[in-house]
Design a protein around this motif. Structure first.
Motif, PDB file in Angstrom:
ATOM      1  N   ARG A  51       0.832  -1.204   0.000  1.00  0.00           N
ATOM      2  CA  ARG A  51       0.000   0.000   0.000  1.00  0.00           C
ATOM      3  C   ARG A  51       0.869   1.257   0.000  1.00  0.00           C
ATOM      4  O   ARG A  51       2.055   1.203   0.325  1.00  0.00           O
ATOM      5  CB  ARG A  51      -0.888   0.013   1.255  1.00  0.00           C
ATOM      6  CG  ARG A  51      -2.147  -0.763   1.124  1.00  0.00           C
ATOM      7  CD  ARG A  51      -3.170  -0.494   2.201  1.00  0.00           C
ATOM      8  NE  ARG A  51      -2.721  -0.074   3.510  1.00  0.00           N
ATOM      9  CZ  ARG A  51      -3.444  -0.222   4.616  1.00  0.00           C
ATOM     10  NH1 ARG A  51      -4.630  -0.831   4.565  1.00  0.00           N
ATOM     11  NH2 ARG A  51      -3.013   0.210   5.771  1.00  0.00           N
ATOM     12  N   PRO A  52       0.267   2.424  -0.306  1.00  0.00           N
ATOM     13  CA  PRO A  52       1.038   3.677  -0.280  1.00  0.00           C
ATOM     14  C   PRO A  52       1.705   3.955   1.071  1.00  0.00           C
ATOM     15  O   PRO A  52       2.759   4.601   1.124  1.00  0.00           O
ATOM     16  CB  PRO A  52      -0.022   4.740  -0.604  1.00  0.00           C
ATOM     17  CG  PRO A  52      -0.997   4.017  -1.469  1.00  0.00           C
ATOM     18  CD  PRO A  52      -1.064   2.621  -0.911  1.00  0.00           C
ATOM     19  N   ASP A  53       1.097   3.449   2.166  1.00  0.00           N
ATOM     20  CA  ASP A  53       1.737   3.642   3.480  1.00  0.00           C
ATOM     21  C   ASP A  53       2.729   2.512   3.783  1.00  0.00           C
ATOM     22  O   ASP A  53       3.180   2.387   4.921  1.00  0.00           O
ATOM     23  CB  ASP A  53       0.683   3.753   4.588  1.00  0.00           C
ATOM     24  CG  ASP A  53      -0.192   2.496   4.697  1.00  0.00           C
ATOM     25  OD1 ASP A  53       0.037   1.537   3.914  1.00  0.00           O
ATOM     26  OD2 ASP A  53      -1.111   2.482   5.538  1.00  0.00           O
ATOM     27  N   VAL A 126       5.445   5.733  -4.668  1.00  0.00           N
ATOM     28  CA  VAL A 126       6.560   4.823  -4.977  1.00  0.00           C
ATOM     29  C   VAL A 126       6.159   3.377  -4.683  1.00  0.00           C
ATOM     30  O   VAL A 126       6.671   2.439  -5.302  1.00  0.00           O
ATOM     31  CB  VAL A 126       7.844   5.250  -4.226  1.00  0.00           C
ATOM     32  CG1 VAL A 126       7.724   5.003  -2.728  1.00  0.00           C
ATOM     33  CG2 VAL A 126       9.069   4.528  -4.788  1.00  0.00           C
ATOM     34  N   SER A 127       5.218   3.193  -3.768  1.00  0.00           N
ATOM     35  CA  SER A 127       4.741   1.838  -3.465  1.00  0.00           C
ATOM     36  C   SER A 127       4.179   1.163  -4.714  1.00  0.00           C
ATOM     37  O   SER A 127       4.298  -0.048  -4.881  1.00  0.00           O
ATOM     38  CB  SER A 127       3.648   1.898  -2.388  1.00  0.00           C
ATOM     39  OG  SER A 127       2.536   2.639  -2.854  1.00  0.00           O
ATOM     40  N   ASP A 131       5.172  -2.489  -5.979  1.00  0.00           N
ATOM     41  CA  ASP A 131       4.122  -3.510  -6.034  1.00  0.00           C
ATOM     42  C   ASP A 131       3.984  -4.081  -7.446  1.00  0.00           C
ATOM     43  O   ASP A 131       3.904  -5.295  -7.630  1.00  0.00           O
ATOM     44  CB  ASP A 131       2.788  -2.896  -5.589  1.00  0.00           C
ATOM     45  CG  ASP A 131       1.640  -3.885  -5.694  1.00  0.00           C
ATOM     46  OD1 ASP A 131       1.371  -4.564  -4.698  1.00  0.00           O
ATOM     47  OD2 ASP A 131       1.025  -3.987  -6.778  1.00  0.00           O
ATOM     48  N   TYR A 132       4.002  -3.181  -8.435  1.00  0.00           N
ATOM     49  CA  TYR A 132       3.745  -3.645  -9.803  1.00  0.00           C
ATOM     50  C   TYR A 132       4.927  -4.445 -10.349  1.00  0.00           C
ATOM     51  O   TYR A 132       4.746  -5.505 -10.955  1.00  0.00           O
ATOM     52  CB  TYR A 132       3.417  -2.460 -10.719  1.00  0.00           C
ATOM     53  CG  TYR A 132       3.151  -2.916 -12.126  1.00  0.00           C
ATOM     54  CD1 TYR A 132       2.073  -3.750 -12.414  1.00  0.00           C
ATOM     55  CD2 TYR A 132       3.993  -2.554 -13.181  1.00  0.00           C
ATOM     56  CE1 TYR A 132       1.837  -4.201 -13.697  1.00  0.00           C
ATOM     57  CE2 TYR A 132       3.765  -2.997 -14.460  1.00  0.00           C
ATOM     58  CZ  TYR A 132       2.686  -3.823 -14.718  1.00  0.00           C
ATOM     59  OH  TYR A 132       2.450  -4.277 -15.982  1.00  0.00           O
ATOM     60  N   ILE A 133       6.134  -3.945 -10.153  1.00  0.00           N
ATOM     61  CA  ILE A 133       7.313  -4.685 -10.628  1.00  0.00           C
ATOM     62  C   ILE A 133       7.350  -6.061  -9.967  1.00  0.00           C
ATOM     63  O   ILE A 133       7.603  -7.078 -10.603  1.00  0.00           O
ATOM     64  CB  ILE A 133       8.605  -3.888 -10.335  1.00  0.00           C
ATOM     65  CG1 ILE A 133       8.624  -2.607 -11.172  1.00  0.00           C
ATOM     66  CG2 ILE A 133       9.843  -4.730 -10.606  1.00  0.00           C
ATOM     67  CD1 ILE A 133       9.705  -1.610 -10.757  1.00  0.00           C
ATOM     68  N   ASN A 134       7.052  -6.082  -8.684  1.00  0.00           N
ATOM     69  CA  ASN A 134       7.104  -7.320  -7.919  1.00  0.00           C
ATOM     70  C   ASN A 134       6.071  -8.339  -8.395  1.00  0.00           C
ATOM     71  O   ASN A 134       6.352  -9.525  -8.470  1.00  0.00           O
ATOM     72  CB  ASN A 134       6.870  -6.994  -6.433  1.00  0.00           C
ATOM     73  CG  ASN A 134       7.095  -8.194  -5.543  1.00  0.00           C
ATOM     74  OD1 ASN A 134       8.027  -8.968  -5.764  1.00  0.00           O
ATOM     75  ND2 ASN A 134       6.242  -8.363  -4.548  1.00  0.00           N
ATOM     76  N   ARG A 135       4.870  -7.874  -8.760  1.00  0.00           N
ATOM     77  CA  ARG A 135       3.819  -8.832  -9.111  1.00  0.00           C
ATOM     78  C   ARG A 135       3.774  -9.172 -10.590  1.00  0.00           C
ATOM     79  O   ARG A 135       3.306 -10.262 -10.953  1.00  0.00           O
ATOM     80  CB  ARG A 135       2.439  -8.344  -8.650  1.00  0.00           C
ATOM     81  CG  ARG A 135       1.841  -7.184  -9.449  1.00  0.00           C
ATOM     82  CD  ARG A 135       0.403  -6.859  -9.037  1.00  0.00           C
ATOM     83  NE  ARG A 135       0.300  -6.604  -7.615  1.00  0.00           N
ATOM     84  CZ  ARG A 135      -0.363  -7.393  -6.769  1.00  0.00           C
ATOM     85  NH1 ARG A 135      -0.986  -8.460  -7.215  1.00  0.00           N
ATOM     86  NH2 ARG A 135      -0.396  -7.101  -5.490  1.00  0.00           N
ATOM     87  N   ALA A 136       4.243  -8.275 -11.425  1.00  0.00           N
ATOM     88  CA  ALA A 136       3.936  -8.461 -12.849  1.00  0.00           C
ATOM     89  C   ALA A 136       5.132  -8.413 -13.798  1.00  0.00           C
ATOM     90  O   ALA A 136       4.979  -8.684 -14.982  1.00  0.00           O
ATOM     91  CB  ALA A 136       2.907  -7.420 -13.279  1.00  0.00           C
TER      92      ALA A 136
END
Lengths: 361, 448
Positions: A51-53, A126-127, A131-136
């Motif tokens: 998440r953003p936080d 930046v999250s 998140d996106y690089i990590n999942r996709a």
């Protein structure tokens, strides 16, 4: 007790024991037997969102240098060495300035002078990158990167956008510092009526569904003139294939022929030769269903007709009469039906064509 | 054109048999006598034809065709039926140049040829973020858990067997990509309604209300503010859904589409159905629901699916598809065959509820007439409208304007751009205009 009932009862007992053996401790609710508890390991395997936080971010670290190494090996072929490539996807990096990092607003978006929007110009969080690089990513082998590799790749991208220095090591501890320098971190607005949940005033998002654009249902004399602001560019009409083939062939309308072939025919209409015209007549009128040019089908081949009538001065007149009235016996038992509906001129053309060898051209 | 027979049931060969390429050019050039010439040509052909004389009647009647005089095909010759061979033109298609990778792309539904409100499953538009997958349903799982312990009392895993045991509902809803009509924000860009509005489909979906599943896990409705939905494909796409929509019982974990299982391209075996909300939230190949208290700002709500406004700010979490309509017949790239009567037909829909009314203009928006509603009117569902139109052979501009049950009226391009500029990409619900020339040619134009 029937055999069937005994069998299903024992089946149910086996199932019940299996469930107990699985150690189900949760209170079975209304939908008894549906679903089972998720294990910690299962949740850990799938719950990868950040998440953003930074809730959900797993500890780790990666340097700009380490990121560059992975980038060159796994990312640069699509995104370019500097995330600038426009070949396969829109650019990731570009269009942000040091001033944007200070203000948190990408100025070129405000001025509207950017030719296109890179990902870093848009993204506020930046999250999202992590998140996106990590999942996709990479596109062809998503979820193949290690946690630290993802940290490194984010660090590399942030460095390309001059958000962090070249010697930066991104970690879960300092990622908030990078967030504070994101060039478009203040560029998002949720003050709109298109969130279908609770409004911001009740802890949600947006204004509660109040539309920003208004029209009225005027019915007559609604304006004095019709202003056409834009027409379909010519290239766009032909860029989507032949529209005639994208519409149904029956109904009130047809698709427009945009194949370009129609125009070519108009530019140079090639008149049919006498032979070609006669061949078309023969085809159109079903002659060729029974007669081959060089072979018998039901009736004689045209080569056989030529051979039979060779040297006969009245061959043409005889044949015209036979075509018109039909005949039987000359070539066998199958009759030739009368072709009285053909125009005399067309019959003469056909006969002449047959006697001259029934050439296609 | 006055000498043409205009009575119903007139004997005239089907146009595809007598419209020569030269005639088609004549149509393109707007020559109004093309049909008369074509008819003369056709009559000449008939007079010399083998089949029948025009004076006697239609050769399609006078000469019995093969299908009337032969034995047809056996049952189950095609165990899964297919459309007629004559319907091949109606396919979903890509817009050339829109994307550079076919796995990260869009195909558009052929709205120009569809009837009623249901999209045949094989023609449903596609939007894939990392290619489509055909998942073995026996290996698919749906996990439900919370961001924090206590958001759900018992995190659970469901098999597809489990989901299909639960009591379902079946509802008809439209799904529209947030970027539908996105290519047209600045100016006219595409020729037909397939490309301008074809990221739109409508199906009967069968599935289990997500509320029911969350309650089965013991959700704490006081703590829950949002859920995250995640797919099982390579992209594992994620979107934030408001808890209020879940509580309304509208959000479904669907497996059925038009009476059969979802198609793989549409998320087989499970997808989220989020009525009224843009398609990207209808997460396909659904594998996980996380109950949380803050939105996630995922890639598709922080880099894409954000709407750029004239002041340089992006609107985030824009989700509702506002009221919109489009005329599908006649529409861009089509040619009217003749002067006379036409049934203008189109689709209207709103992410805020039911369609209340649709008005149609044939003069570019100066005067409007209320259209007939053709079929059922469901909430957050396509609604088919139609209206009589006698084309007098003069230029016309056709428009439709929908109003939903909240009283919201679909805006014109001028009104939309005045507020949102022309660079948004997403959520273009402007009134669509189709220009008709004297030659009967229909093309895409934008009217302010």
């Amino acid at each position: 007790m029937s055999r069937f009932f005994k069998a299903s009862l024992s089946g149910a007992l086996v199932l019940a024991f299996a469930t107990l053996a699985g150690g189900t401790a949760w209170a079975d609710g209304k939908y008894s037997g549906v679903g089972r508890p998720a294990t910690r390991a299962e949740i850990h395997a799938w719950d990868i969102d950040v998440r953003p936080d930074f809730k959900g971010l797993r500890p780790g670290s990666g340097s700009v240098d380490q990121g560059q190494e992975v980038w060159e090996a796994k990312c640069a072929s699509c995104h370019g060495s500097f995330g600038e490539s426009n070949e396969v996807h829109t650019p990731l990096i570009g269009g942000t300035t040091k001033d944007d990092i200070k203000t948190g607003h990408v100025l070129s978006l405000v001025k509207g002078d950017a030719p296109q929007r890179s990902a870093i110009m848009k993204v506020a969080t930046v999250s999202t990158l992590f998140d996106y690089i990590n999942r996709a990513m990479p596109l062809t082998s998503p979820k193949s990167l290690s946690n630290d590799e993802v940290y490194g790749l984010v660090a590399y991208l942030l460095n390309l956008a001059e958000i962090v220095p070249a010697d930066f090591v991104l970690t879960d501890k300092n990622i908030a510092e990078a967030q504070a320098r994101m060039p478009n971190r203040n560029g998002m607005s949720t003050d709109h009526g298109m969130w279908p949940g609770a409004p911001a005033s009740k802890g949600g998002i947006g204004n509660g569904g109040k539309p920003d654009v208004k029209n009225t249902a005027c019915m007559s004399n609604c304006k004095t003139e019709v202003k056409v602001a834009s027409l379909l560019p010519v290239y766009a009409e032909t860029a989507h294939g032949n529209l005639a083939e994208q519409n149904r062939a029956v109904g009130p309308v047809r698709g427009k022929d945009t194949s370009g072939k129609a125009a070519a025919v108009a530019a140079a209409p090639a008149p049919l030769s006498e032979n070609a015209a006669a061949a078309k007549l023969a085809n159109d009128n079903g002659c060729m269903a029974c007669h081959g040019v060089a072979n018998k089908i039901v009736g004689p081949g045209y080569n056989e007709v030529v051979a039979k009538y060779k040297g006969q001065a009245d061959a043409e007149a005889k044949l015209v009469a036979k075509v018109k009235a039909g005949g039987q016996g000359v070539w066998g038992a199958v009759p030739m039906p009368p072709q009285g509906h053909l125009k005399d001129g067309d019959i003469r053309s056909l006969v002449k064509w047959i006697l001259s060898g029934a050439k296609a051209q | 054109m006055a000498d043409q027979p205009t009575q119903r049931g007139r004997v005239r060969p089907a146009p595809e048999n007598f419209l020569t390429e030269t005639d088609i050019i004549a149509v393109k050039e707007g020559r109004r006598d093309f049909l008369r010439n074509a008819l003369l040509t056709a009559s000449a052909t008939l007079a010399g034809g083998a089949t029948a004389r025009a004076a006697d009647g239609d050769p399609n009647i006078l000469t019995l065709p093969a299908w009337t005089t032969s034995l047809g095909q056996p049952v189950a010759a095609r165990p899964y039926g297919l459309p007629s061979q004559y319907e091949k033109g109606l396919q979903r298609r890509e817009s050339p140049g829109l994307t550079r990778m076919p796995q990260v792309s869009v195909s558009f539904a052929p709205l120009q040829g569809l009837f009623g409100i249901i999209t045949p499953s094989g023609l449903h538009f596609e939007r894939h973020h990392q290619g489509w997958v055909d998942i073995d349903p026996s290996k698919h799982r749906l996990m439900v858990h919370g961001t924090e312990d206590g958001f759900v009392r018992q995190p659970k895993v469901y098999t597809v067997d489990d989901i299909l045991r639960l009591p379902p509902v079946s509802r008809m809803h439209f799904i529209e990509c947030g970027a539908n009509t996105g290519m047209e924000w600045g100016n006219v860009a595409v020729p037909t309604v397939q490309y301008s509005h074809g990221m739109l489909s409508c199906s009967e979906f069968t599935g289990v209300p997500l509320r029911l599943i969350l309650e089965d896990c013991g959700i704490d409705w006081k703590k829950a503010k949002y859920v995250l939905a995640e797919g099982a494909d390579g992209s594992s796409m994620t979107r934030t859904i408001p808890i209020e929509l879940v509580q309304s019982d509208e959000v479904l974990v669907a497996y059925g589409q038009n009476g059969e299982m979802l198609r793989p391209e549409n998320g087989y075996p499970l997808r989220l159905v989020v009525p009224g909300v843009q398609g990207v939230s209808w997460v396909k190949w659904l594998r996980r629901i996380e109950v949380g208290d803050k939105p996630w700002a995922t890639k598709d709500e922080a880099i894409h699916y954000i709407d750029l406004m004239p002041d340089g700010q992006h609107r985030q979490y824009t989700s509702v598809q506002e009221c919109k309509s489009v005329i599908t017949t006649p529409s861009g790239g089509q040619i009217l065959l003749d002067k006379g009567f036409y049934n203008i037909s189109g689709l209207a829909w709103s992410g805020r509820g039911k369609i209340k009314r649709v008005d149609v203009s044939t003069d570019g928006g100066i005067n409007w007439r209320p259209a007939r509603i053709e079929g059922p009117v469901n909430s957050k569902c396509l609604t088919r409208f139609n209206i009589d139109w006698v084309w007098d052979g003069k230029p016309a501009i056709l428009q439709s304007r929908a109003m939903d049950e909240t009283g919201y009226v679909q805006p014109g391009y001028g009104q939309l751009r005045a507020v949102r500029g022309s660079k948004s990409i997403y959520h273009n619900n402007a009134i669509q205009s189709w220009k008709v020339t004297e030659g009967g040619e229909v093309s895409n134009v934008q009217v302010l």
